[in-house]
Design an enzyme around this catalytic site. Structure first.
Site, PDB file in Angstrom:
ATOM      1  N   VAL A  47       0.341  40.048   8.955  1.00  0.00           N
ATOM      2  CA  VAL A  47       0.475  38.940   9.976  1.00  0.00           C
ATOM      3  C   VAL A  47       2.037  38.962  10.191  1.00  0.00           C
ATOM      4  O   VAL A  47       2.463  38.800  11.448  1.00  0.00           O
ATOM      5  CB  VAL A  47       0.115  37.605   9.368  1.00  0.00           C
ATOM      6  CG1 VAL A  47       0.268  36.453  10.313  1.00  0.00           C
ATOM      7  CG2 VAL A  47      -1.415  37.542   9.259  1.00  0.00           C
ATOM      8  N   CYS A  48       2.931  39.212   9.288  1.00  0.00           N
ATOM      9  CA  CYS A  48       4.331  39.220   9.551  1.00  0.00           C
ATOM     10  C   CYS A  48       4.418  40.160  10.511  1.00  0.00           C
ATOM     11  O   CYS A  48       5.754  40.089  11.320  1.00  0.00           O
ATOM     12  CB  CYS A  48       4.934  39.371   8.140  1.00  0.00           C
ATOM     13  SG  CYS A  48       4.792  38.092   7.106  1.00  0.00           S
ATOM     14  N   THR A  49       4.001  41.455  10.180  1.00  0.00           N
ATOM     15  CA  THR A  49       4.326  42.562  11.225  1.00  0.00           C
ATOM     16  C   THR A  49       4.129  42.295  12.598  1.00  0.00           C
ATOM     17  O   THR A  49       5.012  42.392  13.525  1.00  0.00           O
ATOM     18  CB  THR A  49       3.242  43.708  10.853  1.00  0.00           C
ATOM     19  OG1 THR A  49       3.695  44.014   9.424  1.00  0.00           O
ATOM     20  CG2 THR A  49       3.657  45.068  11.696  1.00  0.00           C
ATOM     21  N   THR A  82       3.898  43.457   5.453  1.00  0.00           N
ATOM     22  CA  THR A  82       2.347  42.639   5.355  1.00  0.00           C
ATOM     23  C   THR A  82       1.880  42.511   6.831  1.00  0.00           C
ATOM     24  O   THR A  82       2.647  42.440   7.868  1.00  0.00           O
ATOM     25  CB  THR A  82       2.449  41.273   4.461  1.00  0.00           C
ATOM     26  OG1 THR A  82       3.490  40.663   5.405  1.00  0.00           O
ATOM     27  CG2 THR A  82       3.061  41.453   3.205  1.00  0.00           C
ATOM     28  N   LEU A 131       6.830  39.511  13.823  1.00  0.00           N
ATOM     29  CA  LEU A 131       8.357  39.816  13.899  1.00  0.00           C
ATOM     30  C   LEU A 131       8.328  41.076  15.036  1.00  0.00           C
ATOM     31  O   LEU A 131       9.479  41.043  15.772  1.00  0.00           O
ATOM     32  CB  LEU A 131       9.007  40.610  12.722  1.00  0.00           C
ATOM     33  CG  LEU A 131       9.941  39.418  11.958  1.00  0.00           C
ATOM     34  CD1 LEU A 131       8.707  38.580  10.956  1.00  0.00           C
ATOM     35  CD2 LEU A 131      10.774  40.164  11.180  1.00  0.00           C
TER      36      LEU A 131
END
Ligand code: BEZ
Length: 211
Positions: free
Chosen positions: A44-46, A42, A49
């Site tokens: 934003v998560c990319t 997804t 992290l």
């Protein structure tokens, strides 16, 4: 029951992208950040992290270990890491827990059903060398976190563990700090012989002491 500041961070055993982990054993007497993201692959998560991987050396300098988790499998985490490297310039260089059985997400109350009943929210647990939860933040899926703020909180926790001060609004390392109200004037004179700026009897501002 929800975990609160001052509670012991519960131990667990889990598979991660870097092999099996017993949390307390893996952490040892370091600090730790345990953080959840809602879902692999997804957007934003990319970014989150990837950013965490870029600043990991700042956590290393502060003796803080990093551990991520979501409801995805190790296989997915590994496949997604390649996308993170490609788009953010750095692959995760810290373990990501296989949370597909929801064991760790449930243990840390990271699934908030009124937000989403299958995905983890963006939780961050700040855990000290004695395995105590010292701070936590929680954001919804739509809001990416500020990882520099996470470092700032670590700086505050580590400073205020060693000297009797508190850190004011928007403080960053090196800024002036506040003498804790619990310290009497006599005690403050001993600890801060160079004096302080007494704006109110309860608001005593002093140069940041060495840790
Ligand atoms: C994101 O990381 O962009 C995201 C994850 C889960 C739901 C919505 C957005």
């Amino acid at each position: 029951m929800a975990l609160r500041i001052g509670d012991e961070a519960p131990n667990f055993q889990a598979d991660t992208t870097e092999g099996p982990v017993d949390f307390h054993q893996w952490k040892g007497d370091s600090w730790a950040i345990l953080f959840s993201h809602p879902k692999d692959f997804t957007p934003v998560c990319t970014t989150e992290l990837g950013y965490m991987a870029r600043v990991k050396d700042e956590f290393d300098k502060r003796n803080v270990k990093i551990l991520a988790v979501s409801v995805d499998s190790t296989e997915d985490h590994k496949a997604w890491s390649k996308d993170i490297a490609e788009t953010q310039g750095t692959a995760p260089n810290y373990p990501i827990i296989d949370g597909s059985d929801r064991k760790v997400p449930d243990l840390y109350d990271m699934i908030h059903p009124n937000a989403n009943d299958t995905l983890t929210v963006r939780s961050v647990f700040f855990i000290d060398p004695n395995n105590k939860i010292r701070a936590q933040i929680t954001y919804p899926a739509s809001t990416g976190r500020n990882f520099d703020e996470i470092l700032r909180v670590i700086d505050s926790l580590q400073l205020t563990d060693t000297v009797k001060v508190a850190t004011p609004a928007n403080w960053t390392d090196g800024d002036d700090v506040i003498i804790v109200p619990a310290l009497s004037t006599e005690e403050a004179k001993e600890r801060f012989p160079e004096g302080w700026d007494e704006q109110k009897p309860y608001l005593r501002v002093v140069k940041q002491p060495a840790r």
